[in-house]
Design an enzyme around this catalytic site. Structure first.
Site, PDB file in Angstrom:
ATOM      1  N   ILE A  85       0.835  -1.203   0.000  1.00 45.25           N
ATOM      2  CA  ILE A  85       0.000   0.000   0.000  1.00 45.25           C
ATOM      3  C   ILE A  85       0.864   1.245   0.000  1.00 45.25           C
ATOM      4  CG2 ILE A  85      -1.726   1.304   1.316  1.00 45.25           C
ATOM      5  CD1 ILE A  85      -2.718  -1.467   2.363  1.00 45.25           C
ATOM      6  N   ALA A 137      -4.324   2.618   8.464  1.00 52.77           N
ATOM      7  CA  ALA A 137      -3.679   1.314   8.656  1.00 52.77           C
ATOM      8  C   ALA A 137      -4.368   0.530   9.772  1.00 52.77           C
ATOM      9  CB  ALA A 137      -2.196   1.507   8.939  1.00 52.77           C
ATOM     10  N   ARG A 138      -4.026   0.822  11.020  1.00 50.22           N
ATOM     11  CA  ARG A 138      -4.626   0.160  12.171  1.00 50.22           C
ATOM     12  C   ARG A 138      -4.743   1.157  13.324  1.00 50.22           C
ATOM     13  NH1 ARG A 138      -6.493  -3.130   9.414  1.00 50.22           N
ATOM     14  NH2 ARG A 138      -6.434  -5.419   9.575  1.00 50.22           N
ATOM     15  N   ASP A 143      -9.352   6.343   9.131  1.00 49.19           N
ATOM     16  CA  ASP A 143     -10.200   5.252   8.670  1.00 49.19           C
ATOM     17  C   ASP A 143     -10.252   4.136   9.705  1.00 49.19           C
ATOM     18  OD1 ASP A 143     -11.813   3.949   6.577  1.00 49.19           O
ATOM     19  OD2 ASP A 143     -10.142   2.532   6.437  1.00 49.19           O
ATOM     20  N   GLU A 163     -13.816  -0.038  17.379  1.00 53.36           N
ATOM     21  CA  GLU A 163     -14.632   0.104  16.164  1.00 53.36           C
ATOM     22  C   GLU A 163     -15.967  -0.594  16.366  1.00 53.36           C
ATOM     23  OE1 GLU A 163     -12.280  -1.170  12.805  1.00 53.36           O
ATOM     24  OE2 GLU A 163     -10.855   0.468  13.067  1.00 53.36           O
ATOM     25  N   HIS A 205     -13.517   2.455   8.488  1.00 54.71           N
ATOM     26  CA  HIS A 205     -12.655   1.318   8.126  1.00 54.71           C
ATOM     27  C   HIS A 205     -13.059   0.749   6.763  1.00 54.71           C
ATOM     28  CE1 HIS A 205      -9.950  -1.958  10.097  1.00 54.71           C
ATOM     29  NE2 HIS A 205      -9.667  -1.820   8.809  1.00 54.71           N
ATOM     30  N   LEU A 206     -13.107   1.635   5.784  1.00 51.57           N
ATOM     31  CA  LEU A 206     -13.564   1.278   4.441  1.00 51.57           C
ATOM     32  C   LEU A 206     -12.470   1.380   3.379  1.00 51.57           C
ATOM     33  CD1 LEU A 206     -17.080   2.996   4.202  1.00 51.57           C
ATOM     34  CD2 LEU A 206     -16.593   0.566   4.391  1.00 51.57           C
TER      35      LEU A 206
END
Length: 347
Positions: free
Chosen positions: A177, A255-256, A280, A285, A304-305
């Site tokens: 990425i 990322a996370r 994101d 979540e 988170h898309l």
């Protein structure tokens, strides 16, 4: 005839998986299917695995005689594996098989494959979209027009955002990425800095600079995160790292959630050290309704898309089918998570 359980969902669908498998394997297979509820029902921890659909009970009666399991969200737990005595291969159609108990699979002689890079294009494009939306405050400005306001005062110097051309963008992580993000940003004319302990300067194309994290934070107008969450990277962007960032800069995390200390991020925004953030991923979540950053008009958020494109789903199905076809042919599939396990069809 190989018996295969497809435990797809409403993103990587069973019909996509079945079509690709039939094309790739080239001879009849026995397919069983289970449709998991994700993303209509959020994933979460299930027994000892994470980011899974809570479907152990639904899986158990389908596992008898199954040699291959293909899934994105099924919980491959000790309980599931104990019921899957014929299982020899798990193909997890995601970058990291966090829903699979890999040590237990290894102990039982079950190969585990993942599909790294399946969402690299989607995630890179989304990351750049977040960067642009954040530095130009697109959601906030959109809301003023939608409310019937014509805010020409937003042309004031102090209200204006940044151009990517000529700006310095720091990428923390340079995997599949990160490499795509860098290429897109270079096309905008940005100066790109990279920090990644697994990369050398020789790995970078012309125009990119490899630096230590501290230098990247101090020099970047935008810091964008593209590294995996590991014990070494958990909380990487903490209060000290945020304080080291340039005043008026931006943080983007697609990322996370565990990479960032979000309380420290909220404080950095409140004291105007950072101009904005694009997120994101989150510490929980979904985030709770009272989470402070939900109220900030300087934070751009998506749920988170980053990997959510139709091409990602098709690519995941293609990679999974290739892994199954290799195994059925007696070859070793690519992208093994536990290569120490000897593979191949039983018998």
């Amino acid at each position: 005839m190989s018996r295969i359980l497809l435990a797809g969902d409403h993103f990587v669908r069973n019909d996509l998986l079945a079509d690709r498998l039939r094309d790739a394997v080239g001879h009849p297979v026995e397919l069983r299917t289970l449709t998991l509820p994700w993303p209509h029902v959020p994933f979460g921890p299930v027994a000892e695995v994470d980011e899974a659909s809570d479907a152990e009970d639904e899986m158990l009666p389908l596992l008898d005689g199954v040699e291959v399991l293909v899934t994105q969200m099924a919980p491959v737990t000790r309980r599931v594996l104990a019921a899957a005595r014929s299982l020899r291969l798990v193909v997890c159609t995601r970058g990291g098989p966090v829903n699979v108990n890999v040590p237990e699979c290894t102990a039982r002689g079950v190969l585990v494959c993942n599909t790294p890079g399946r969402n690299a294009v989607a995630a890179a494009e989304h990351a750049v979209t977040l960067i642009l939306s954040t530095v130009r405050a697109i959601p906030r400005i959109h809301s003023t027009v939608a409310a019937g306001q014509w805010r020409s005062d937003l042309y004031a110097y102090d209200e204006c955002g940044l151009e990517l051309g000529g700006s310095t963008i720091g990428l923390v992580g340079y995997g599949a990425i990160g490499r795509r993000v860098a290429a897109i940003l270079r096309a905008f004319g940005a100066h790109v800095l990279v920090t990644d302990p697994y990369v050398t300067a020789a790995d970078l194309p012309d125009g990119l600079a490899l630096v230590e994290l501290g230098e990247l934070l101090a020099r970047s107008d935008v810091v964008s995160l593209h590294t995996r969450l590991t014990p070494a990277t958990a909380g990487l962007i903490d209060a000290a790292a945020l304080a080291a960032m340039r005043p008026g800069s931006y943080l983007v995390n697609s990322a996370r959630g565990g990479l960032v200390d979000y309380d420290a991020l909220a404080a950095a925004l409140d004291r105007d050290h950072l101009a904005g953030a694009g997120l994101d991923v989150f510490p929980a979540e979904p985030p709770p309704p009272d989470w402070p950053l939900l109220r900030s008009d300087r934070v751009v958020m998506t749920p988170h898309l980053a990997g959510a494109t139709r091409q990602t789903a098709h690519r995941a199905a293609e990679l999974a089918a290739a892994a199954v076809a290799a195994w059925v042919a007696g070859d070793t599939p690519s992208d093994l998570v536990n290569p120490e396990v000897a593979g191949g069809p039983p018998g």
